[in-house]
Motif scaffolding. Structure first.
Motif, PDB file in Angstrom:
ATOM      1  N   GLY A   1     -23.873  17.489  24.340  1.00 48.57           N
ATOM      2  CA  GLY A   1     -24.462  18.572  23.547  1.00 48.57           C
ATOM      3  C   GLY A   1     -25.080  19.710  24.046  1.00 48.57           C
ATOM      4  N   ARG A   2     -24.887  19.714  25.489  1.00 43.34           N
ATOM      5  CA  ARG A   2     -25.569  20.878  26.483  1.00 43.34           C
ATOM      6  C   ARG A   2     -24.722  22.252  26.201  1.00 43.34           C
ATOM      7  N   ARG A   3     -23.488  21.893  26.216  1.00 45.21           N
ATOM      8  CA  ARG A   3     -22.585  23.159  25.981  1.00 45.21           C
ATOM      9  C   ARG A   3     -21.446  22.678  24.883  1.00 45.21           C
ATOM     10  N   ARG A   4     -20.819  23.556  24.514  1.00 45.85           N
ATOM     11  CA  ARG A   4     -19.475  23.344  23.647  1.00 45.85           C
ATOM     12  C   ARG A   4     -18.535  24.391  24.102  1.00 45.85           C
ATOM     13  N   PRO A   5     -17.310  23.868  23.785  1.00 43.63           N
ATOM     14  CA  PRO A   5     -16.092  24.652  24.165  1.00 43.63           C
ATOM     15  C   PRO A   5     -15.724  26.033  23.213  1.00 43.63           C
ATOM     16  N   GLU A   6     -15.673  27.083  23.722  1.00 44.20           N
ATOM     17  CA  GLU A   6     -15.633  28.328  22.974  1.00 44.20           C
ATOM     18  C   GLU A   6     -14.511  29.292  23.875  1.00 44.20           C
ATOM     19  N   ARG A   7     -14.458  29.364  24.930  1.00 45.41           N
ATOM     20  CA  ARG A   7     -13.578  30.226  25.462  1.00 45.41           C
ATOM     21  C   ARG A   7     -12.091  29.681  25.157  1.00 45.41           C
ATOM     22  N   PRO A   8     -11.029  30.615  25.293  1.00 45.38           N
ATOM     23  CA  PRO A   8      -9.760  30.231  24.840  1.00 45.38           C
ATOM     24  C   PRO A   8      -9.287  29.037  25.859  1.00 45.38           C
ATOM     25  N   GLU A   9      -9.464  29.038  27.152  1.00 39.20           N
ATOM     26  CA  GLU A   9      -8.835  28.005  27.929  1.00 39.20           C
ATOM     27  C   GLU A   9      -9.865  26.618  27.630  1.00 39.20           C
ATOM     28  N   SER A  10     -10.786  26.551  27.167  1.00 36.40           N
ATOM     29  CA  SER A  10     -11.825  25.725  26.821  1.00 36.40           C
ATOM     30  C   SER A  10     -11.149  24.892  25.423  1.00 36.40           C
ATOM     31  N   MET A  11     -10.578  25.731  24.663  1.00 32.12           N
ATOM     32  CA  MET A  11     -10.136  25.471  23.307  1.00 32.12           C
ATOM     33  C   MET A  11      -8.953  24.901  23.599  1.00 32.12           C
ATOM     34  N   THR A  12      -7.907  25.233  24.424  1.00 27.52           N
ATOM     35  CA  THR A  12      -6.781  24.721  24.885  1.00 27.52           C
ATOM     36  C   THR A  12      -6.832  23.278  25.354  1.00 27.52           C
ATOM     37  N   ALA A  13      -7.887  23.142  26.328  1.00 25.58           N
ATOM     38  CA  ALA A  13      -8.067  21.867  26.789  1.00 25.58           C
ATOM     39  C   ALA A  13      -8.755  20.961  25.760  1.00 25.58           C
ATOM     40  N   LEU A  14      -9.212  21.355  24.784  1.00 25.28           N
ATOM     41  CA  LEU A  14      -9.813  20.472  23.934  1.00 25.28           C
ATOM     42  C   LEU A  14      -8.839  19.862  22.857  1.00 25.28           C
ATOM     43  N   ALA A  15      -7.703  20.907  22.546  1.00 25.69           N
ATOM     44  CA  ALA A  15      -6.658  20.237  22.061  1.00 25.69           C
ATOM     45  C   ALA A  15      -5.830  19.260  22.589  1.00 25.69           C
ATOM     46  N   HIS A  16      -5.745  19.347  24.148  1.00 25.41           N
ATOM     47  CA  HIS A  16      -5.050  18.492  24.975  1.00 25.41           C
ATOM     48  C   HIS A  16      -5.968  17.066  24.740  1.00 25.41           C
ATOM     49  N   LEU A  17      -7.437  17.221  24.983  1.00 27.87           N
ATOM     50  CA  LEU A  17      -8.392  16.121  25.071  1.00 27.87           C
ATOM     51  C   LEU A  17      -8.104  15.467  23.640  1.00 27.87           C
ATOM     52  N   GLU A  18      -7.812  15.990  22.504  1.00 23.78           N
ATOM     53  CA  GLU A  18      -7.735  15.317  21.161  1.00 23.78           C
ATOM     54  C   GLU A  18      -6.738  14.269  21.302  1.00 23.78           C
ATOM     55  N   ASP A  19      -5.401  14.955  22.007  1.00 19.54           N
ATOM     56  CA  ASP A  19      -4.287  14.062  22.228  1.00 19.54           C
ATOM     57  C   ASP A  19      -4.486  12.746  23.020  1.00 19.54           C
ATOM     58  N   VAL A  20      -4.941  13.239  24.212  1.00 20.95           N
ATOM     59  CA  VAL A  20      -5.193  11.921  25.127  1.00 20.95           C
ATOM     60  C   VAL A  20      -6.195  11.051  24.456  1.00 20.95           C
ATOM     61  N   LEU A  21      -7.047  11.375  23.579  1.00 23.49           N
ATOM     62  CA  LEU A  21      -8.073  10.323  23.176  1.00 23.49           C
ATOM     63  C   LEU A  21      -7.323   9.733  21.904  1.00 23.49           C
ATOM     64  N   GLY A  22      -6.261  10.269  21.648  1.00 26.51           N
ATOM     65  CA  GLY A  22      -5.437   9.380  20.379  1.00 26.51           C
ATOM     66  C   GLY A  22      -6.057   9.951  19.163  1.00 26.51           C
ATOM     67  N   LEU A  23      -6.491  11.326  18.784  1.00 26.94           N
ATOM     68  CA  LEU A  23      -7.213  11.736  17.689  1.00 26.94           C
ATOM     69  C   LEU A  23      -6.078  12.400  17.086  1.00 26.94           C
ATOM     70  N   PRO A  24      -6.265  12.771  15.516  1.00 22.88           N
ATOM     71  CA  PRO A  24      -5.432  13.585  15.057  1.00 22.88           C
ATOM     72  C   PRO A  24      -5.593  14.884  15.391  1.00 22.88           C
ATOM     73  N   ARG A  25      -4.521  15.771  15.013  1.00 21.06           N
ATOM     74  CA  ARG A  25      -4.838  17.462  15.635  1.00 21.06           C
ATOM     75  C   ARG A  25      -5.843  18.096  15.186  1.00 21.06           C
ATOM     76  N   ALA A  26      -6.726  18.773  15.693  1.00 18.16           N
ATOM     77  CA  ALA A  26      -7.996  19.429  15.464  1.00 18.16           C
ATOM     78  C   ALA A  26      -9.127  18.578  14.812  1.00 18.16           C
ATOM     79  N   ALA A  27      -8.957  17.134  15.180  1.00 15.48           N
ATOM     80  CA  ALA A  27     -10.201  16.357  14.548  1.00 15.48           C
ATOM     81  C   ALA A  27     -11.491  16.872  15.362  1.00 15.48           C
ATOM     82  N   LEU A  28     -11.481  17.016  16.682  1.00 17.78           N
ATOM     83  CA  LEU A  28     -12.742  17.664  17.169  1.00 17.78           C
ATOM     84  C   LEU A  28     -12.978  19.089  16.997  1.00 17.78           C
TER      85      LEU A  28
END
Length: 306
Positions: A60-87
Protein backbone atom coordinates in the motif's frame (compact mmCIF):
# COMPACT_ATOMS: atom_id res chain seq x y z
CA UNK A 1 -0.30 -6.70 17.97
CA UNK A 2 -2.46 -8.23 15.24
CA UNK A 3 -0.99 -10.93 13.02
CA UNK A 4 -2.90 -11.42 9.77
CA UNK A 5 -2.90 -14.74 7.92
CA UNK A 6 -5.33 -14.22 5.02
CA UNK A 7 -7.00 -17.53 4.00
CA UNK A 8 -7.47 -18.49 0.37
CA UNK A 9 -11.23 -17.91 0.63
CA UNK A 10 -10.75 -14.17 1.19
CA UNK A 11 -9.38 -13.55 -2.29
CA UNK A 12 -12.78 -13.53 -4.03
CA UNK A 13 -14.14 -11.02 -1.51
CA UNK A 14 -11.08 -8.78 -1.83
CA UNK A 15 -11.30 -8.82 -5.62
CA UNK A 16 -14.90 -7.65 -5.29
CA UNK A 17 -14.41 -4.98 -2.62
CA UNK A 18 -10.71 -4.16 -2.43
CA UNK A 19 -8.61 -2.48 -1.34
CA UNK A 20 -6.12 -2.98 -4.16
CA UNK A 21 -3.06 -3.64 -1.95
CA UNK A 22 -4.82 -6.34 0.11
CA UNK A 23 -6.22 -8.04 -3.00
CA UNK A 24 -2.78 -8.09 -4.67
CA UNK A 25 -1.04 -9.36 -1.55
CA UNK A 26 -3.48 -12.26 -1.06
CA UNK A 27 -3.46 -13.12 -4.78
CA UNK A 28 0.34 -13.43 -4.63
CA UNK A 29 0.07 -15.59 -1.53
CA UNK A 30 -2.51 -17.88 -3.13
CA UNK A 31 -0.41 -18.23 -6.30
CA UNK A 32 2.62 -19.17 -4.21
CA UNK A 33 5.20 -17.13 -6.11
CA UNK A 34 7.95 -15.00 -4.58
CA UNK A 35 8.33 -11.40 -5.68
CA UNK A 36 11.54 -12.36 -7.47
CA UNK A 37 9.72 -15.03 -9.50
CA UNK A 38 6.94 -12.59 -10.36
CA UNK A 39 9.54 -10.06 -11.50
CA UNK A 40 11.19 -12.69 -13.70
CA UNK A 41 7.91 -13.72 -15.34
CA UNK A 42 6.98 -10.11 -16.02
CA UNK A 43 10.41 -9.41 -17.52
CA UNK A 44 10.01 -12.39 -19.86
CA UNK A 45 6.70 -10.88 -21.01
CA UNK A 46 8.41 -7.58 -21.81
CA UNK A 47 6.93 -5.78 -18.79
CA UNK A 48 9.90 -5.19 -16.44
CA UNK A 49 9.06 -4.02 -12.94
CA UNK A 50 11.28 -3.88 -9.85
CA UNK A 51 10.81 -6.12 -6.83
CA UNK A 52 10.67 -2.93 -4.77
CA UNK A 53 7.70 -1.66 -6.78
CA UNK A 54 5.87 -4.98 -6.36
CA UNK A 55 6.56 -4.90 -2.64
CA UNK A 56 5.28 -1.32 -2.39
CA UNK A 57 2.14 -2.15 -4.36
CA UNK A 58 1.21 -5.05 -2.11
CA UNK A 59 1.96 -3.09 1.08
CA UNK A 60 0.00 0.00 0.00
CA UNK A 61 2.98 2.35 -0.01
CA UNK A 62 2.62 2.95 -3.74
CA UNK A 63 0.12 2.14 -6.47
CA UNK A 64 0.54 1.67 -10.22
CA UNK A 65 -0.31 4.84 -12.12
CA UNK A 66 2.12 5.37 -15.01
CA UNK A 67 1.34 3.75 -18.38
CA UNK A 68 4.22 1.28 -18.06
CA UNK A 69 3.07 0.32 -14.57
CA UNK A 70 -0.48 -0.29 -15.79
CA UNK A 71 0.88 -2.48 -18.59
CA UNK A 72 2.86 -4.49 -16.06
CA UNK A 73 -0.24 -4.78 -13.88
CA UNK A 74 -2.23 -6.28 -16.76
CA UNK A 75 0.47 -8.93 -17.24
CA UNK A 76 0.61 -9.46 -13.48
CA UNK A 77 -3.10 -10.27 -13.41
CA UNK A 78 -2.50 -12.96 -16.04
CA UNK A 79 0.54 -14.40 -14.21
CA UNK A 80 -1.52 -14.61 -11.01
CA UNK A 81 -4.33 -16.40 -12.85
CA UNK A 82 -6.82 -13.58 -12.28
CA UNK A 83 -9.56 -12.33 -14.64
CA UNK A 84 -8.68 -9.37 -16.83
CA UNK A 85 -8.80 -6.04 -14.94
CA UNK A 86 -9.48 -7.89 -11.66
CA UNK A 87 -6.89 -5.74 -9.89
CA UNK A 88 -6.82 -2.60 -12.02
CA UNK A 89 -10.53 -1.97 -11.42
CA UNK A 90 -9.77 -1.63 -7.69
CA UNK A 91 -7.50 1.36 -8.25
CA UNK A 92 -10.28 3.82 -9.00
CA UNK A 93 -9.57 7.19 -10.65
CA UNK A 94 -5.96 8.46 -10.81
CA UNK A 95 -4.84 10.47 -7.82
CA UNK A 96 -4.55 14.23 -8.35
CA UNK A 97 -1.13 15.62 -9.17
CA UNK A 98 0.57 19.00 -8.96
CA UNK A 99 -0.68 21.67 -6.57
CA UNK A 100 -4.02 19.99 -5.90
CA UNK A 101 -2.24 16.79 -4.88
CA UNK A 102 0.13 18.67 -2.58
CA UNK A 103 -2.84 20.39 -0.91
CA UNK A 104 -4.53 17.00 -0.46
CA UNK A 105 -1.40 15.42 1.05
CA UNK A 106 -0.86 18.29 3.47
CA UNK A 107 -4.43 17.94 4.71
CA UNK A 108 -4.32 14.22 5.47
CA UNK A 109 -2.39 11.94 7.78
CA UNK A 110 -0.64 9.26 5.71
CA UNK A 111 -1.09 5.86 7.39
CA UNK A 112 1.38 4.12 5.11
CA UNK A 113 4.53 6.18 5.59
CA UNK A 114 4.37 7.63 2.06
CA UNK A 115 4.84 11.11 3.53
CA UNK A 116 8.41 10.25 4.57
CA UNK A 117 11.83 10.53 2.98
CA UNK A 118 14.51 8.11 4.20
CA UNK A 119 17.73 10.06 4.73
CA UNK A 120 19.91 7.56 6.61
CA UNK A 121 19.88 3.83 7.37
CA UNK A 122 22.17 1.77 9.61
CA UNK A 123 21.83 -2.03 9.74
CA UNK A 124 23.74 -4.22 12.17
CA UNK A 125 23.52 -7.92 11.30
CA UNK A 126 24.40 -10.83 13.60
CA UNK A 127 25.48 -14.00 11.79
CA UNK A 128 25.35 -17.50 13.30
CA UNK A 129 28.29 -19.94 12.97
CA UNK A 130 26.46 -21.74 10.12
CA UNK A 131 26.41 -18.48 8.11
CA UNK A 132 22.69 -17.72 8.44
CA UNK A 133 21.41 -14.42 9.79
CA UNK A 134 20.38 -14.61 13.45
CA UNK A 135 19.24 -11.03 13.97
CA UNK A 136 19.12 -7.54 12.45
CA UNK A 137 19.01 -4.25 14.36
CA UNK A 138 18.15 -1.22 12.23
CA UNK A 139 18.20 2.52 12.79
CA UNK A 140 16.42 4.80 10.32
CA UNK A 141 16.37 8.58 10.06
CA UNK A 142 13.41 9.98 8.11
CA UNK A 143 12.09 13.41 7.23
CA UNK A 144 8.41 14.23 6.79
CA UNK A 145 7.36 15.67 3.43
CA UNK A 146 3.71 15.88 4.49
CA UNK A 147 1.87 16.94 7.61
CA UNK A 148 1.28 14.81 10.72
CA UNK A 149 2.97 11.60 9.57
CA UNK A 150 2.60 9.00 12.31
CA UNK A 151 4.04 5.69 11.00
CA UNK A 152 6.43 3.87 8.68
CA UNK A 153 5.68 0.67 6.78
CA UNK A 154 8.42 -1.93 7.05
CA UNK A 155 8.72 -4.39 4.13
CA UNK A 156 11.34 -6.97 5.08
CA UNK A 157 12.36 -9.94 2.93
CA UNK A 158 12.98 -12.51 5.62
CA UNK A 159 15.31 -14.90 3.79
CA UNK A 160 13.69 -17.86 5.55
CA UNK A 161 12.72 -21.15 3.93
CA UNK A 162 9.06 -21.68 3.04
CA UNK A 163 7.08 -22.67 6.12
CA UNK A 164 9.92 -21.69 8.51
CA UNK A 165 9.14 -19.51 11.56
CA UNK A 166 9.26 -15.80 10.83
CA UNK A 167 11.42 -13.33 12.79
CA UNK A 168 10.10 -11.60 15.89
CA UNK A 169 9.85 -7.82 15.41
CA UNK A 170 10.59 -5.54 18.39
CA UNK A 171 10.41 -1.75 18.49
CA UNK A 172 13.50 -0.34 20.23
CA UNK A 173 13.32 3.45 19.96
CA UNK A 174 10.70 6.13 19.24
CA UNK A 175 8.08 3.74 17.86
CA UNK A 176 5.88 0.74 18.59
CA UNK A 177 4.80 -2.21 16.45
CA UNK A 178 1.33 -1.83 14.93
CA UNK A 179 -0.33 -4.23 12.51
CA UNK A 180 1.79 -7.07 11.15
CA UNK A 181 1.10 -9.11 8.00
CA UNK A 182 3.38 -12.08 7.31
CA UNK A 183 3.70 -13.40 3.76
CA UNK A 184 4.32 -17.13 4.17
CA UNK A 185 4.87 -17.80 0.46
CA UNK A 186 6.68 -14.66 -0.60
CA UNK A 187 9.00 -14.48 2.41
CA UNK A 188 8.01 -10.86 3.10
CA UNK A 189 7.14 -9.40 6.48
CA UNK A 190 5.07 -6.21 6.29
CA UNK A 191 4.52 -4.25 9.50
CA UNK A 192 3.56 -0.82 10.79
CA UNK A 193 6.02 0.99 13.03
CA UNK A 194 3.91 3.66 14.71
CA UNK A 195 5.80 6.72 15.96
CA UNK A 196 5.59 7.80 19.60
CA UNK A 197 4.51 11.22 18.30
CA UNK A 198 3.47 12.31 14.78
CA UNK A 199 5.96 14.52 12.96
CA UNK A 200 5.12 17.57 10.86
CA UNK A 201 6.37 18.67 7.46
CA UNK A 202 10.13 19.18 7.49
CA UNK A 203 10.68 17.45 10.84
CA UNK A 204 12.90 14.37 11.26
CA UNK A 205 12.63 11.23 13.35
CA UNK A 206 15.09 8.47 14.21
CA UNK A 207 13.58 5.06 14.96
CA UNK A 208 15.14 1.72 15.83
CA UNK A 209 13.76 -1.80 15.57
CA UNK A 210 15.08 -5.33 15.81
CA UNK A 211 14.33 -8.61 14.05
CA UNK A 212 15.30 -11.86 15.80
CA UNK A 213 15.06 -15.18 13.97
CA UNK A 214 14.10 -18.33 15.92
CA UNK A 215 16.44 -20.21 13.55
CA UNK A 216 19.21 -18.73 11.36
CA UNK A 217 18.16 -17.95 7.82
CA UNK A 218 19.08 -20.17 4.89
CA UNK A 219 20.39 -17.12 3.02
CA UNK A 220 23.95 -15.96 3.72
CA UNK A 221 23.37 -12.36 2.73
CA UNK A 222 21.87 -9.06 3.84
CA UNK A 223 20.86 -6.22 1.53
CA UNK A 224 18.58 -3.22 1.22
CA UNK A 225 16.53 -2.12 -1.77
CA UNK A 226 16.16 1.66 -2.07
CA UNK A 227 13.38 3.00 -4.27
CA UNK A 228 14.74 6.53 -3.87
CA UNK A 229 18.24 7.90 -3.15
CA UNK A 230 19.41 7.66 0.47
CA UNK A 231 22.08 10.02 1.77
CA UNK A 232 23.82 7.49 4.05
CA UNK A 233 23.62 3.72 4.29
CA UNK A 234 25.84 1.80 6.71
CA UNK A 235 25.94 -2.00 6.97
CA UNK A 236 27.81 -3.74 9.79
CA UNK A 237 27.98 -7.54 9.92
CA UNK A 238 29.12 -9.39 13.06
CA UNK A 239 30.28 -12.96 12.48
CA UNK A 240 30.30 -15.54 15.27
CA UNK A 241 32.72 -17.65 13.22
CA UNK A 242 35.09 -16.22 10.61
CA UNK A 243 33.60 -16.75 7.14
CA UNK A 244 35.44 -18.36 4.26
CA UNK A 245 34.67 -15.30 2.12
CA UNK A 246 32.79 -12.01 2.33
CA UNK A 247 31.99 -9.42 -0.33
CA UNK A 248 29.90 -6.30 -0.82
CA UNK A 249 27.76 -5.72 -3.89
CA UNK A 250 25.42 -3.16 -5.42
CA UNK A 251 23.08 -3.00 -8.38
CA UNK A 252 20.87 -0.43 -10.07
CA UNK A 253 17.06 -0.47 -10.46
CA UNK A 254 17.25 -2.71 -13.54
CA UNK A 255 19.59 -5.18 -11.84
CA UNK A 256 22.84 -4.05 -13.51
CA UNK A 257 25.89 -4.33 -11.24
CA UNK A 258 27.41 -1.09 -9.98
CA UNK A 259 30.95 -0.12 -8.94
CA UNK A 260 32.48 -2.68 -11.28
CA UNK A 261 30.77 -5.66 -9.63
CA UNK A 262 31.17 -7.32 -6.25
CA UNK A 263 34.19 -6.33 -4.15
CA UNK A 264 35.87 -8.19 -1.25
CA UNK A 265 34.86 -6.99 2.22
CA UNK A 266 37.50 -7.39 4.91
CA UNK A 267 36.63 -9.05 8.23
CA UNK A 268 38.65 -7.77 11.21
CA UNK A 269 40.05 -9.81 14.09
CA UNK A 270 36.79 -9.38 16.02
CA UNK A 271 34.76 -10.89 13.19
CA UNK A 272 33.26 -7.63 11.97
CA UNK A 273 32.76 -6.49 8.37
CA UNK A 274 31.66 -3.01 7.33
CA UNK A 275 30.31 -1.36 4.19
CA UNK A 276 28.93 2.12 3.56
CA UNK A 277 27.38 4.06 0.70
CA UNK A 278 26.72 7.79 0.30
CA UNK A 279 24.00 9.27 -1.90
CA UNK A 280 23.09 5.81 -3.13
CA UNK A 281 20.01 4.74 -5.07
CA UNK A 282 17.71 3.81 -6.44
CA UNK A 283 19.08 0.28 -6.29
CA UNK A 284 20.22 -2.57 -4.08
CA UNK A 285 23.21 -2.59 -1.73
CA UNK A 286 24.43 -5.34 0.57
CA UNK A 287 26.90 -8.04 1.60
CA UNK A 288 27.08 -11.79 1.07
CA UNK A 289 29.38 -14.37 2.58
CA UNK A 290 30.27 -18.05 2.66
CA UNK A 291 30.60 -19.95 5.92
CA UNK A 292 33.80 -21.86 6.60
CA UNK A 293 33.38 -25.39 5.23
CA UNK A 294 33.92 -27.21 8.52
CA UNK A 295 31.49 -24.91 10.35
CA UNK A 296 28.83 -25.33 7.66
CA UNK A 297 29.24 -29.12 7.73
CA UNK A 298 28.92 -29.26 11.50
CA UNK A 299 25.82 -27.04 11.39
CA UNK A 300 24.29 -29.25 8.71
CA UNK A 301 25.01 -32.40 10.70
CA UNK A 302 23.55 -31.06 13.94
CA UNK A 303 20.40 -29.73 12.24
CA UNK A 304 19.68 -33.12 10.73
CA UNK A 305 19.13 -34.44 14.23
CA UNK A 306 16.41 -31.92 14.90
Amino acid sequence: MLTIHPPREELADLLATGPFADALRVAIQVRGLSLERLQHRLRVRGAPISVTALSYWQSGRRRPERPESMTALAHLEDVLGLPRAALSRLLGPPRPRGRSRRREESARTPWDGSGLVLTAQHDRVEVAPCGGVRGVRSRQVMRAKAGAVDRWILCHETGTAQGAPQPALTAVRSCRVGRVARERTGGVLVAELVFDEPISHGESIAIEYELIYPRPTVEHTHFRRFAEPVHDYVLDVDFTAEPASCEQFASGPAGAELFGGARPASVDHRGRAHAAATDFGPGLYGMRWTAAENVAENASGSSSHG
